[in-house]
Design an enzyme around this catalytic site. Structure first.
Site, PDB file in Angstrom:
ATOM      1  N   ASP A   1     -27.059  53.401 -76.806  1.00  0.00           N
ATOM      2  CA  ASP A   1     -27.445  52.496 -75.724  1.00  0.00           C
ATOM      3  C   ASP A   1     -28.584  53.125 -74.931  1.00  0.00           C
ATOM      4  O   ASP A   1     -28.401  54.184 -74.320  1.00  0.00           O
ATOM      5  CB  ASP A   1     -26.225  52.256 -74.821  1.00  0.00           C
ATOM      6  CG  ASP A   1     -26.424  51.110 -73.840  1.00  0.00           C
ATOM      7  OD1 ASP A   1     -27.477  50.457 -73.906  1.00  0.00           O
ATOM      8  OD2 ASP A   1     -25.520  50.876 -73.024  1.00  0.00           O
ATOM      9  N   ASP A   2     -29.765  52.503 -74.983  1.00  0.00           N
ATOM     10  CA  ASP A   2     -30.933  52.974 -74.217  1.00  0.00           C
ATOM     11  C   ASP A   2     -31.542  54.260 -74.778  1.00  0.00           C
ATOM     12  O   ASP A   2     -32.294  54.932 -74.069  1.00  0.00           O
ATOM     13  CB  ASP A   2     -30.580  53.217 -72.740  1.00  0.00           C
ATOM     14  CG  ASP A   2     -30.473  51.939 -71.918  1.00  0.00           C
ATOM     15  OD1 ASP A   2     -30.256  50.875 -72.520  1.00  0.00           O
ATOM     16  OD2 ASP A   2     -30.573  52.017 -70.689  1.00  0.00           O
TER      17      ASP A   2
ATOM     18  N   CYS B   1     -30.476  45.036 -73.313  1.00  0.00           N
ATOM     19  CA  CYS B   1     -29.224  45.096 -74.066  1.00  0.00           C
ATOM     20  C   CYS B   1     -28.737  43.761 -74.621  1.00  0.00           C
ATOM     21  O   CYS B   1     -28.589  43.598 -75.836  1.00  0.00           O
ATOM     22  CB  CYS B   1     -28.124  45.686 -73.179  1.00  0.00           C
ATOM     23  SG  CYS B   1     -28.523  47.273 -72.453  1.00  0.00           S
TER      24      CYS B   1
ATOM     25  N   LYS C   1     -19.230  49.404 -76.376  1.00  0.00           N
ATOM     26  CA  LYS C   1     -19.840  48.396 -75.502  1.00  0.00           C
ATOM     27  C   LYS C   1     -19.967  47.049 -76.202  1.00  0.00           C
ATOM     28  O   LYS C   1     -20.330  46.967 -77.376  1.00  0.00           O
ATOM     29  CB  LYS C   1     -21.231  48.894 -75.085  1.00  0.00           C
ATOM     30  CG  LYS C   1     -22.092  47.866 -74.372  1.00  0.00           C
ATOM     31  CD  LYS C   1     -23.408  48.472 -73.948  1.00  0.00           C
ATOM     32  CE  LYS C   1     -24.352  47.432 -73.365  1.00  0.00           C
ATOM     33  NZ  LYS C   1     -25.556  48.027 -72.756  1.00  0.00           N
TER      34      LYS C   1
ATOM     35  N   HIS D   1     -20.931  43.580 -73.970  1.00  0.00           N
ATOM     36  CA  HIS D   1     -22.004  43.027 -73.126  1.00  0.00           C
ATOM     37  C   HIS D   1     -22.557  41.698 -73.638  1.00  0.00           C
ATOM     38  O   HIS D   1     -23.736  41.394 -73.468  1.00  0.00           O
ATOM     39  CB  HIS D   1     -23.144  44.040 -72.965  1.00  0.00           C
ATOM     40  CG  HIS D   1     -23.898  43.856 -71.668  1.00  0.00           C
ATOM     41  ND1 HIS D   1     -25.034  44.566 -71.357  1.00  0.00           N
ATOM     42  CD2 HIS D   1     -23.666  43.046 -70.597  1.00  0.00           C
ATOM     43  CE1 HIS D   1     -25.480  44.207 -70.170  1.00  0.00           C
ATOM     44  NE2 HIS D   1     -24.662  43.282 -69.685  1.00  0.00           N
TER      45      HIS D   1
ATOM     46  N   HIS E   1     -26.690  55.473 -71.689  1.00  0.00           N
ATOM     47  CA  HIS E   1     -26.984  54.641 -70.513  1.00  0.00           C
ATOM     48  C   HIS E   1     -26.569  55.383 -69.248  1.00  0.00           C
ATOM     49  O   HIS E   1     -25.606  56.148 -69.250  1.00  0.00           O
ATOM     50  CB  HIS E   1     -26.221  53.315 -70.635  1.00  0.00           C
ATOM     51  CG  HIS E   1     -26.772  52.210 -69.798  1.00  0.00           C
ATOM     52  ND1 HIS E   1     -26.693  52.207 -68.425  1.00  0.00           N
ATOM     53  CD2 HIS E   1     -27.396  51.042 -70.134  1.00  0.00           C
ATOM     54  CE1 HIS E   1     -27.251  51.104 -67.959  1.00  0.00           C
ATOM     55  NE2 HIS E   1     -27.697  50.386 -68.971  1.00  0.00           N
TER      56      HIS E   1
ATOM     57  N   ASP F   1     -30.198  50.139 -79.280  1.00  0.00           N
ATOM     58  CA  ASP F   1     -30.388  48.709 -79.031  1.00  0.00           C
ATOM     59  C   ASP F   1     -31.800  48.381 -78.566  1.00  0.00           C
ATOM     60  O   ASP F   1     -32.266  47.252 -78.708  1.00  0.00           O
ATOM     61  CB  ASP F   1     -29.346  48.159 -78.039  1.00  0.00           C
ATOM     62  CG  ASP F   1     -29.278  48.928 -76.727  1.00  0.00           C
ATOM     63  OD1 ASP F   1     -29.963  49.955 -76.586  1.00  0.00           O
ATOM     64  OD2 ASP F   1     -28.508  48.494 -75.841  1.00  0.00           O
ATOM     65  N   HIS F   2     -32.516  49.364 -78.018  1.00  0.00           N
ATOM     66  CA  HIS F   2     -33.914  49.187 -77.592  1.00  0.00           C
ATOM     67  C   HIS F   2     -34.428  50.544 -77.156  1.00  0.00           C
ATOM     68  O   HIS F   2     -33.736  51.558 -77.297  1.00  0.00           O
ATOM     69  CB  HIS F   2     -34.041  48.156 -76.456  1.00  0.00           C
ATOM     70  CG  HIS F   2     -33.076  48.381 -75.340  1.00  0.00           C
ATOM     71  ND1 HIS F   2     -33.184  49.432 -74.468  1.00  0.00           N
ATOM     72  CD2 HIS F   2     -31.955  47.716 -74.968  1.00  0.00           C
ATOM     73  CE1 HIS F   2     -32.192  49.399 -73.603  1.00  0.00           C
ATOM     74  NE2 HIS F   2     -31.424  48.379 -73.885  1.00  0.00           N
TER      75      HIS F   2
ATOM     76  N   LYS G   1     -37.947  50.441 -72.176  1.00  0.00           N
ATOM     77  CA  LYS G   1     -36.941  49.404 -71.962  1.00  0.00           C
ATOM     78  C   LYS G   1     -37.464  48.333 -71.006  1.00  0.00           C
ATOM     79  O   LYS G   1     -38.079  48.632 -69.988  1.00  0.00           O
ATOM     80  CB  LYS G   1     -35.678  50.040 -71.385  1.00  0.00           C
ATOM     81  CG  LYS G   1     -34.590  49.045 -71.015  1.00  0.00           C
ATOM     82  CD  LYS G   1     -33.377  49.749 -70.424  1.00  0.00           C
ATOM     83  CE  LYS G   1     -32.292  48.739 -70.014  1.00  0.00           C
ATOM     84  NZ  LYS G   1     -31.084  49.416 -69.474  1.00  0.00           N
TER      85      LYS G   1
END
Length: 553
Positions: A3-4, A43, A102, A104, A258, A310-311, A335
């Protein structure tokens, strides 16, 4: 899926100061994608595209008014029930399907227990993790995604209403204002409510969003953050052991890296890059623990493992001299930036011993959306024919039976706005990138939107380019030198070709409700999951993560 995580945070993608030996081992033993692209730079829409193989605009998992992701657990927006995930297709083909970490992508539609957007409603047999997302507000500290903004608005409210009450009271006492005292009393009550809510906002957010679920049951509200890593790893091991005799699909969706960068004591202070580096190294260790579980259970050679983010990393996640977000290597932006490479170019590694060639590098454009058709077809399923699927099967490219990616064009959205597009001109080996809209960095001369949390997609804080900016990523991957008709003889040809592709793409779009717009992205108390009597939401049903669980719910 991290994540991130920035592409520049991983050793095999060029980082030599953060230790990621387990991700690097995956790359050495498998195939590494160097131009792997997320369908969104934040996200919620990126994850929706990953699971469905479709641009998030097709499922409505975008907004048009600045609400880039789902804002609360207790909202009615989410991945629509009529969307098909690769988990659903594989479940129908006999796979055990699990999601740990996660989500979301929404939870409920009309009541706090209808679970219309829940992972179990989208093809997963088993879910353990956060229905929302790890965020800075889950731990009191310097970094805040929404608490600080809400507190500011509530404080303004309390001051305005207190001033109104004081003014009306003075008017009443001096007989300059006629009428009853009702308005004075109401103004004072509203001022008190705003002030009280502001004082407790941090605790309210922690209880509303920072909790764990197993399937439909809340197990810990709020989360005990320091033991979450151990709980996640124990759940992964348990899932693999339960399902090792048959085919399984497990989506491990890390809460790392994150903010607020929850890191156990064993990893704190180990990295020269502060808490972010520590958290990244712990995430890599978790990858190693999962790979060790596959080894122990004799599953390594029969399991396809895929690693990504995810990015891109968050450049704006900083406070003072402390950087809490990632690094995107040579790529511009991060991001939240819908077009710049740093926001959408991510790690992509696939390992399948004996099937995929070890140490192979693929420089062709690929997408997170490609995972959908790839795993569906590997699992014996059929890619749906009743909707547009934007992903392409990666297997021929991975095996070397195809020289080029099936993606000739990829579109890059920011919310519902098309910011950029790329064209893979195969006969020339060129990858052209056109930017129609870019964020205006702040302050002037900076490389991100510092002080704004994330760059906007529209409004007066973006620049519209006419003619569009053109880059040749095959020669200028950092997007440092925009081409012009004077410097690039193919300028007009490229523009015309991409414009035609963009028009063709737009004809494939159908209007759908935007799940991240208001009112679907507004907190609704009747949708708030609560393991006690609302609003007293508190419970701890977790066993000691070092001990075996007595039973699975």
């Amino acid at each position: 899926m991290a994540d991130d995580l920035g592409i520049g945070d991983v050793g095999c993608y060029g980082n030599d100061t953060i230790r990621t030996p387990n991700v690097d081992r995956l790359a050495a033993d498998g195939v590494m994608l160097t131009q792997h692209i997320a369908a969104a730079s934040v996200c919620t829409p990126s994850r929706a595209a990953f699971l469905t193989g479709r641009y998030p605009l097709r499922s409505g998992m975008v907004s048009s008014n600045g609400y880039r992701v789902l804002q609360w657990t207790g909202v009615s927006g989410g991945l629509p029930p009529n969307e098909t995930t690769f988990a659903k297709i594989l479940k129908d083909k006999g796979y055990a399907t699990g999601l740990i970490g996660k989500w979301h992508l929404g939870l409920n539609c009309e009541s706090s227990d209808d679970y219309c957007h829940h992972p179990l409603s989208h093809g997963f047999d088993h879910f353990y993790g956060m229905p929302f997302s790890m965020m800075g507000d889950c731990e009191p500290g310097e970094v805040s995604e929404k608490r600080a903004g809400l507190e500011h608005k509530l404080n303004v409210c309390s001051h305005v209403m207190a001033l109104a009450a004081f003014t009306l009271t003075a008017g009443k006492l001096t007989r300059l204002v006629a009428g009853s005292w009702t308005l004075v009393i109401c103004s004072a009550i509203v001022a008190l409510l705003c002030l009280t809510t502001s004082h407790f906002m941090g605790a309210l957010i922690v209880h509303a969003d920072c909790f764990l679920m197993r399937n439909h049951a809340i197990t810990e509200q709020p989360m005990s953050l320091q033991r979450t890593t151990a709980l996640m790893l124990k759940e992964v091991s348990s899932f693999v052991k339960r399902n090792k005799q048959g085919p399984f699909l497990l989506f491990v969706s890390f809460l790392h890296v994150h903010t607020p960068l929850i890191t156990t004591e064993n990893f704190r202070g180990r990295s020269p890059h502060g808490l972010y580096g520590d958290n990244t190294e712990e995430m890599d260790w978790m990858v190693g623990q999962i790979l060790d579980t596959l080894d122990t259970e004799g599953l390594t050679n029969s399991t396809l493992v895929y690693f990504t983010s995810d990015h891109g990393g968050s450049l704006e996640a900083q406070f003072g001299n402390h950087q809490y977000g990632g690094w995107n290597g040579i790529y511009k932006g991060g991001k939240g930036m819908g077009g710049w490479e740093g926001g959408i170019r991510v790690p992509g590694i696939l390992r399948w011993p004996g099937v995929l060639p070890a140490g192979r590098l693929i420089h062709e454009p690929t997408s997170l959306m490609d995972v959908f058709p790839t795993v569906v077809q590997l699992g014996g399923g059929q890619v749906p024919h009743d909707r547009v699927i934007d992903g392409r099967d990666l297997l021929p490219l991975l095996l070397g039976t195809a020289q080029h990616s099936e993606h000739e064009f990829l579109m890059h959205y920011c919310e519902s706005f098309l910011h950029a597009a790329r064209w893979h001109q195969r006969n020339r080996g060129a990858v052209w990138k056109v930017h129609y809209v870019t964020p205006v960095f702040h302050p002037a001369g900076a490389s991100a939107c510092y002080g704004r949390g994330v760059c906007p997609c529209s409004g007066d804080k973006v620049a519209h380019h006419d003619p569009p900016l053109l880059f040749d990523l095959s020669r200028d991957p950092s997007e440092a030198h925009a081409l012009t008709p004077d410097t690039e003889s193919s300028f007009h040809e490229v523009m015309e070709r991409i414009t035609k592709a963009m028009e063709d793409h737009r004809r494939t779009l159908s209007p759908v409700p935007l799940q991240l717009d208001m009112p679907d992205n507004l907190w609704k108390p009747w949708l708030q999951p609560c393991c006690g009597r609302f609003p007293l939401c508190w419970c701890d049903r977790e066993a000691d993560p070092q001990e075996p669980t007595a039973r699975e719910n």
